[in-house]
Write an enzyme that holds these catalytic residues in place. Structure first.
Site, mmCIF file in Angstrom:
data_model
loop_
_atom_site.group_PDB
_atom_site.id
_atom_site.type_symbol
_atom_site.label_atom_id
_atom_site.label_comp_id
_atom_site.label_asym_id
_atom_site.label_seq_id
_atom_site.Cartn_x
_atom_site.Cartn_y
_atom_site.Cartn_z
ATOM 1 N N ASN A 3 -7.464 -9.766 -4.792
ATOM 2 C CA ASN A 3 -8.629 -8.898 -4.609
ATOM 3 C C ASN A 3 -9.952 -9.658 -4.617
ATOM 4 O O ASN A 3 -11.004 -9.083 -4.910
ATOM 5 C CB ASN A 3 -8.635 -7.757 -5.644
ATOM 6 C CG ASN A 3 -8.146 -6.442 -5.041
ATOM 7 O OD1 ASN A 3 -8.557 -6.072 -3.942
ATOM 8 N ND2 ASN A 3 -7.260 -5.766 -5.745
ATOM 9 N N GLU A 61 1.091 -2.952 -5.218
ATOM 10 C CA GLU A 61 0.648 -1.591 -4.906
ATOM 11 C C GLU A 61 1.820 -0.752 -4.388
ATOM 12 O O GLU A 61 1.731 -0.110 -3.342
ATOM 13 C CB GLU A 61 -0.527 -1.599 -3.921
ATOM 14 C CG GLU A 61 -1.449 -0.435 -4.145
ATOM 15 C CD GLU A 61 -2.769 -0.508 -3.384
ATOM 16 O OE1 GLU A 61 -3.516 0.485 -3.467
ATOM 17 O OE2 GLU A 61 -3.056 -1.531 -2.737
ATOM 18 N N ASN A 96 0.836 -1.206 0.000
ATOM 19 C CA ASN A 96 0.000 0.000 0.000
ATOM 20 C C ASN A 96 0.874 1.261 0.000
ATOM 21 O O ASN A 96 0.697 2.167 0.805
ATOM 22 C CB ASN A 96 -0.943 -0.005 1.208
ATOM 23 C CG ASN A 96 -2.039 1.044 1.096
ATOM 24 O OD1 ASN A 96 -2.306 1.563 0.022
ATOM 25 N ND2 ASN A 96 -2.676 1.354 2.210
ATOM 26 N N ASP A 98 -1.925 -9.974 -4.517
ATOM 27 C CA ASP A 98 -3.228 -9.540 -4.031
ATOM 28 C C ASP A 98 -4.236 -9.848 -5.132
ATOM 29 O O ASP A 98 -4.292 -9.156 -6.144
ATOM 30 C CB ASP A 98 -3.174 -8.040 -3.723
ATOM 31 C CG ASP A 98 -4.514 -7.482 -3.285
ATOM 32 O OD1 ASP A 98 -5.503 -8.236 -3.227
ATOM 33 O OD2 ASP A 98 -4.567 -6.260 -3.012
#
Length: 257
Positions: free
Chosen positions: A153, A39, A13, A151
């Site tokens: 998601n 990310e 992140n 990830d």
């Protein structure tokens, strides 16, 4: 003599924010052979030399055309045969979502899969990305086994999120998204964590706004899958729930050859 390879995956992140929160301490303490990040939200020129060239590692970065968005990176202590970040497909390229490296025993895909929550258009993009990525991965699998992390998601089953009923109509747990994960499994890919842990309550992402991590109200959306040829090589799989610095935590596996 057997050879052990330890791999990790982490949606940080924002790699620059993660660096300020101790990312490099975690990185050098764990000494993984290969680490996939998602990310990253940065271009290489924006990063400190310590992030781009950590001692003992090569790094490969894929930044989105849109600055400060998406992005992936791979650190490796094992020199790859080759590395690739573009695949000639507008759905897979452009948003910095994939880093592929070829190692001696397998191809390693690090992927930040799209989020479909924003609107219907992005959900359609996510589903097309899923389809095209699986086709891409299968084309490489013809030559060598596959490890894919990232990830995704999407939480695959009701065991993979704390409140399945409340989220049944939310992107990340829609029937169409979960069906793609079924397709992945049916194609011969194994969710490595589920090779060892059959119970619920194990998550890798928590909503920060509601302080969900303190209550362990989470989702398991960060995965390592291996193609069937490598199932016998997976010796351990884990989630590093004690590691902070992002709304996700790292996940890892150990392979033996």
């Amino acid at each position: 003599m057997s050879k052990t390879i330890r791999l990790a995956s982490w949606n940080v992140n924002g790699i620059r924010a993660a660096e300020k929160k101790g990312f490099l301490d975690w990185f050098h303490d764990r000494k993984y052979h290969v680490v996939g990040l998602q990310e990253t939200k940065a271009e290489v020129g924006q990063l400190s030399p310590k992030l781009v060239h950590p001692d003992g590692y090569e790094s490969y970065w894929n930044s989105a055309i849109k600055r400060g968005y998406s992005g992936t990176a791979v650190y490796t202590r094992l020199s790859p045969i080759f590395a690739e970040t573009t695949f000639g497909d507008p759905f897979l390229d452009g948003e910095g979502r994939i880093v592929l490296i070829e190692l001696e025993a397998f191809y390693f895909f690090n992927v930040y899969f799209p989020n479909g929550k924003m609107n219907e258009e992005r959900l359609k993009f996510k589903m097309e990305f899923y389809k095209r990525f699986l086709d891409l991965m299968e084309s490489f699998r013809e030559k060598k086994p596959i490890v894919v992390c990232g990830d995704v998601n999407t939480a695959h089953t009701e065991l993979d999120l704390s409140r399945p009923k409340e989220n049944a109509n939310i992107s990340g747990f829609l029937p169409s998204e979960r069906k793609w994960m079924d397709t992945l499994v049916d194609a011969g890919y194994h969710d490595t964590f589920r090779l060892f842990e059959k119970e619920g309550g194990h998550y890798s992402w928590w909503d920060m706004k509601s302080r969900a991590r303190e209550r362990n109200v989470g989702w398991r959306i960060d995965y390592f899958f291996v193609s069937d040829e490598l199932k016998k090589n997976v010796k351990r799989a884990w989630i590093e729930t004690d590691v902070y610095g992002s709304d996700h935590c790292p996940v890892g596996i150990e392979l033996a050859f």
